[in-house]
Design a protein around this motif. Sequence first.
Motif, PDB file in Angstrom:
ATOM      1  N   TYR A 177       0.823  -1.202   0.000  1.00  0.00           N
ATOM      2  CA  TYR A 177       0.000   0.000   0.000  1.00  0.00           C
ATOM      3  C   TYR A 177       0.863   1.261   0.000  1.00  0.00           C
ATOM      4  O   TYR A 177       0.414   2.318  -0.382  1.00  0.00           O
ATOM      5  N   TYR A 178       2.118   1.124   0.445  1.00  0.00           N
ATOM      6  CA  TYR A 178       2.978   2.304   0.561  1.00  0.00           C
ATOM      7  C   TYR A 178       4.082   2.195  -0.490  1.00  0.00           C
ATOM      8  O   TYR A 178       5.060   1.480  -0.319  1.00  0.00           O
ATOM      9  N   PHE A 208       8.784   5.153  -8.524  1.00  0.00           N
ATOM     10  CA  PHE A 208      10.147   4.638  -8.659  1.00  0.00           C
ATOM     11  C   PHE A 208      10.689   4.083  -7.341  1.00  0.00           C
ATOM     12  O   PHE A 208      11.888   4.115  -7.083  1.00  0.00           O
ATOM     13  N   SER A 209       9.810   3.554  -6.516  1.00  0.00           N
ATOM     14  CA  SER A 209      10.271   2.909  -5.296  1.00  0.00           C
ATOM     15  C   SER A 209      10.644   1.463  -5.574  1.00  0.00           C
ATOM     16  O   SER A 209      10.113   0.825  -6.490  1.00  0.00           O
ATOM     17  N   LEU A 210      11.579   0.939  -4.782  1.00  0.00           N
ATOM     18  CA  LEU A 210      11.964  -0.464  -4.873  1.00  0.00           C
ATOM     19  C   LEU A 210      10.981  -1.292  -4.042  1.00  0.00           C
ATOM     20  O   LEU A 210      10.765  -1.028  -2.857  1.00  0.00           O
ATOM     21  N   GLU A 211      10.389  -2.275  -4.681  1.00  0.00           N
ATOM     22  CA  GLU A 211       9.411  -3.136  -4.041  1.00  0.00           C
ATOM     23  C   GLU A 211       9.764  -4.575  -4.350  1.00  0.00           C
ATOM     24  O   GLU A 211      10.763  -4.843  -5.027  1.00  0.00           O
ATOM     25  N   ASP A 212       8.961  -5.525  -3.911  1.00  0.00           N
ATOM     26  CA  ASP A 212       9.196  -6.888  -4.389  1.00  0.00           C
ATOM     27  C   ASP A 212       8.566  -7.031  -5.763  1.00  0.00           C
ATOM     28  O   ASP A 212       7.788  -6.192  -6.214  1.00  0.00           O
ATOM     29  N   THR A 213       8.902  -8.095  -6.465  1.00  0.00           N
ATOM     30  CA  THR A 213       8.478  -8.231  -7.864  1.00  0.00           C
ATOM     31  C   THR A 213       6.975  -8.375  -8.004  1.00  0.00           C
ATOM     32  O   THR A 213       6.381  -7.927  -8.989  1.00  0.00           O
ATOM     33  N   SER A 234       2.117  -5.764 -10.018  1.00  0.00           N
ATOM     34  CA  SER A 234       0.734  -5.333  -9.829  1.00  0.00           C
ATOM     35  C   SER A 234       0.597  -3.825  -9.992  1.00  0.00           C
ATOM     36  O   SER A 234      -0.290  -3.338 -10.707  1.00  0.00           O
ATOM     37  N   GLU A 235       1.498  -3.075  -9.341  1.00  0.00           N
ATOM     38  CA  GLU A 235       1.430  -1.622  -9.448  1.00  0.00           C
ATOM     39  C   GLU A 235       1.854  -1.141 -10.826  1.00  0.00           C
ATOM     40  O   GLU A 235       1.299  -0.170 -11.356  1.00  0.00           O
ATOM     41  N   TYR A 245      16.189   7.107  -9.635  1.00  0.00           N
ATOM     42  CA  TYR A 245      15.273   6.344 -10.491  1.00  0.00           C
ATOM     43  C   TYR A 245      15.880   4.965 -10.726  1.00  0.00           C
ATOM     44  O   TYR A 245      16.477   4.699 -11.775  1.00  0.00           O
ATOM     45  N   PRO A 246      15.749   4.083  -9.747  1.00  0.00           N
ATOM     46  CA  PRO A 246      16.384   2.765  -9.868  1.00  0.00           C
ATOM     47  C   PRO A 246      15.808   1.962 -11.030  1.00  0.00           C
ATOM     48  O   PRO A 246      14.707   2.211 -11.507  1.00  0.00           O
ATOM     49  N   PHE A 247      16.642   0.992 -11.469  1.00  0.00           N
ATOM     50  CA  PHE A 247      16.251   0.125 -12.576  1.00  0.00           C
ATOM     51  C   PHE A 247      15.726  -1.203 -12.031  1.00  0.00           C
ATOM     52  O   PHE A 247      15.826  -1.504 -10.851  1.00  0.00           O
ATOM     53  N   GLY A 248      15.162  -2.024 -12.946  1.00  0.00           N
ATOM     54  CA  GLY A 248      14.855  -3.403 -12.627  1.00  0.00           C
ATOM     55  C   GLY A 248      13.380  -3.693 -12.425  1.00  0.00           C
ATOM     56  O   GLY A 248      12.529  -2.807 -12.365  1.00  0.00           O
ATOM     57  N   ASP A 249      13.103  -5.004 -12.357  1.00  0.00           N
ATOM     58  CA  ASP A 249      11.707  -5.433 -12.300  1.00  0.00           C
ATOM     59  C   ASP A 249      11.123  -5.347 -10.899  1.00  0.00           C
ATOM     60  O   ASP A 249      10.002  -5.789 -10.681  1.00  0.00           O
ATOM     61  N   LYS A 250      11.850  -4.745  -9.943  1.00  0.00           N
ATOM     62  CA  LYS A 250      11.273  -4.465  -8.638  1.00  0.00           C
ATOM     63  C   LYS A 250      10.779  -3.019  -8.544  1.00  0.00           C
ATOM     64  O   LYS A 250      10.333  -2.591  -7.480  1.00  0.00           O
ATOM     65  N   VAL A 251      10.824  -2.299  -9.680  1.00  0.00           N
ATOM     66  CA  VAL A 251      10.424  -0.890  -9.720  1.00  0.00           C
ATOM     67  C   VAL A 251       9.171  -0.776 -10.591  1.00  0.00           C
ATOM     68  O   VAL A 251       9.223  -1.092 -11.781  1.00  0.00           O
ATOM     69  N   GLU A 252       8.069  -0.354 -10.003  1.00  0.00           N
ATOM     70  CA  GLU A 252       6.801  -0.337 -10.756  1.00  0.00           C
ATOM     71  C   GLU A 252       6.864   0.589 -11.956  1.00  0.00           C
ATOM     72  O   GLU A 252       6.272   0.312 -13.005  1.00  0.00           O
TER      73      GLU A 252
END
Length: 710
Positions: free
Chosen positions: A604-605, A609-614, A619-620, A666-673
Amino acid sequence: MKRFFGPVIGTLLTFSLIALAPQHASASTPLKSQCPAFDPGKEYIIPEDGTWLCVSWLDANAPAGTTISEARLKVRIDHPAPEQLEIDLQRTVGSQASQRLKMNAASGQISAESQAFELDSFVGEPAQGEWQLWLRDLAPGQAGWLQGFSFSLRYAPVGKPLVQLQGSPGQPASLQIAPGVVVSEGFDEDKILSPGETPEATLESVDNWQTIESETYEGAFPLYGWEVLDDYPDDGKEYKWDDDDYRPHTGAWAAWPANEGANRLDPATSDYPPYMSSWMIYGPIDLSDATTAEVSFWLWQEIETNYDHLFFGVSHDHYGTYSGSMWDGFVDWEEQSISLDDYIGDASVWIGWRFYSDDTVQYEGPWVDDVLIRKYVPGQVTAQGTLFYSDRNGQSARARFTKVYLYDDDPGGTDDQLATTTTDANGFFQFPALTNWDTDDADPEPGNRRLDLYVVWEADVNDSSASRRRVTDLSGNPYNWNSYTSTNASDGTLDFSTYIPSYWSTLGSMWIFQDLRRAWEYFRDNTSPQADPGSVTARWEKDNDCYPFEPGICSSFFYAGIGGPFIFIAQRNLISADAVVHEAGHHYMYNLNGWWLWWNIDCYYHNVFSLEDTDCSWSEGWADFFALVANGDPCYDFGIGPCTGIPDQSHYDLENHSLNDNPQNYPFGDKVEGRVAGSLYDLFDSANESYDSASFDFAPIADLVVNSPA
């Protein structure tokens, strides 16, 4: 013009009848089969030996299926000692009731003023059936004659009594036209049509009142719809209604019951005759399209009270039973107005006047003039219009695909919902034409019983059999907007076009509602095979940034827990169409495959460009991408958009972010929505650059959402 009945043979005596306790005839009474039919032109010798004289009588006007409501008897006797005579009245139907009557002594010559003698024993008895009058002399040795008798019989109404709208109410009753009546033939002998004059009736309409017939008796009569009948076809005499110039109400002519027929009389020199029964009938009257109807006529009367009468009735059957009212007595011209509402819906209604007289005491009789038969046929009203609203830019926009209800306003009660529809792609709506008649309005003036119409638009509509789209407040009540109320709406087309202005407190719900329609259309129209993304419920309430109930988050979100699924739109996100469609994208993912991390509170938070899990970034990222394509620009806007305000703050141009971005910010990768959304957009669009060589359009990307994710 009062006239007296003179002696026929010998001395005519007045008498009173003493009604004894009701009882059956004595054992000496002859058998009923020995009772001949009464002949009004004949005198009957009263036996001197104490045996019974019997005559029978059958009322041809007694209707089936009803009962006697009132009965009186009048007898003419020539006998030197009438107090010696005894009468026994009997019926041959029902309970075979009887009543014994005893005469008083003679008191002089009979006059035209007759007493009324009630026959209480027969009230409630079946109307149809034979009457028998038994007469004997209790002191034999003196001869006498039965010179005549008459019954005054009234019958309970068949069905509902007529409703009197104006005038002196008559006594409720019903009558049947006697079998074998002869319909009048030919035209009025008094007058002929003028050259060029046409007798054909036309329905004239004034304020939805249609005049069916207006008979003033100034033209030819009877014509076209009128019939006059002699109701005693076998008595050797014929009297029928016709118009005469002796006593009109207005103009020069009015109708009188004995002015036509083989034995016609002139009312200027004659009163009505004895033993007559004459009908004047009009029909058929078509009330199939009416909501109310009435007949009015002017009545003047000099009629013997209790024994003679004028009857007016209404029937579904031309020659059947008529239900109505009876008048007698002496009354100057008075308008009688009677409702025909109990006959509404019938295409064949008949009305009739019948005048009856007995054998003694005649006066001038009844006069009828200025007959008006009319019905109220409501017009049609068509409610239509266009709903406009002020969009996020303050411009007028059309409220597409919005539910519309049509109501009839009922002050103090529950308003009637009349119809439902949905605005089209241009915000236009039109209901089917309605009969402009308010069935639960009690106003006596039909013109004030038109519909009191208003329209309600609601943010709750089924876009398909599988998809319901709605916007509610935080309590789950759909937003709606009311039009003005058109009281007693005019016939024709009624325009309910309405504009929801920028200052309206619930305007934001319309923005969300239209965003959801745009999202649903885009998904449906750009999948192959076409896929319906399902329903979305959005909750929003002005000035609320935090959802006050479970899960208690101060941001826009999708929720599928207890009480869900739904999306919540925070007030601070209302200005962004992308925020609304983003949350709808989560709802669609959940609708289509039952999956989304609604249970993962950490998801929810997040930000673009935040790092999240995949799982969360996918989803986002899908929801961000869906907002871009559904709203038609590559920028994810937190403001009005497209791509307005400060870059990477007011909006993010996800199509143009690249590897040249600062990875710290602005991080890269598939953990960034944002990277997931930008990649999906590159796969979608036709503008290829660098490593982007794909142009898949929306359908294959949507397949990942329609199917459970790997």
